[in-house]
Design a protein around this motif. Sequence first.
Motif, short mmCIF file in Angstrom:
data_model
loop_
_atom_site.label_atom_id
_atom_site.label_comp_id
_atom_site.label_asym_id
_atom_site.label_seq_id
_atom_site.Cartn_x
_atom_site.Cartn_y
_atom_site.Cartn_z
N ALA A 157 -97.43 0.06 14.83
CA ALA A 157 -97.70 -0.66 13.76
C ALA A 157 -99.13 -0.27 13.32
N ASN A 158 -99.24 0.07 11.88
CA ASN A 158 -100.60 0.78 11.30
C ASN A 158 -101.11 0.09 10.08
N VAL A 186 -105.52 -2.03 5.41
CA VAL A 186 -105.73 -1.24 6.56
C VAL A 186 -106.93 -2.40 7.48
N SER A 187 -107.07 -3.51 6.75
CA SER A 187 -107.74 -4.51 7.59
C SER A 187 -107.65 -5.74 6.77
N LYS A 208 -96.81 -6.45 21.25
CA LYS A 208 -97.80 -4.86 21.29
C LYS A 208 -97.98 -4.62 19.97
N ALA A 209 -96.94 -4.78 18.97
CA ALA A 209 -97.17 -4.49 17.61
C ALA A 209 -98.56 -5.41 16.75
N SER A 244 -105.85 -3.72 16.86
CA SER A 244 -106.79 -2.61 17.22
C SER A 244 -107.29 -1.82 15.88
N LYS A 245 -106.51 -1.75 14.88
CA LYS A 245 -106.90 -1.27 13.41
C LYS A 245 -107.57 -1.87 12.52
#
Length: 120
Positions: free
Chosen positions: A66-67, A87-88, A107-108, A114-115
């Motif tokens: 996941a991004n 993105v944030s 996890k996703a 983390s992004k």
Amino acid sequence: MSKLLNKSEYDVSYDKLIASNKHPLDVKVVSVVPGDGLKRGTVLSLVEASGVYGVFGSSAVSAGNANCIVADDVEAGSDAVGVTVYVSGCFNEKALAVAESATLDTKAIEDLRSKGIFVE
């Protein structure tokens, strides 16, 4: 010549995607896999081989993390298209969408964190 000053010109609706302003919102434009349209709040993953993004959990991005999150609805197309993504920021988990065969698991959520994307 008189004009009604208290007339409502447009309505703003709250879709509950953005959970709070604890973390700043930031966006960028990415290329997505051609195909189905995307709805605001869809979680995307990067397809390493081609450098474009696809819906998290779909067959096109089966191994992707996941991004980012789609910021605006996008119509279906046959060519790769630029899409504005978050993105944030801080987002409501219930307003996020993934492929039908996938779930937004721990996890996703940690991959998003983390992004710089926080899910509440």
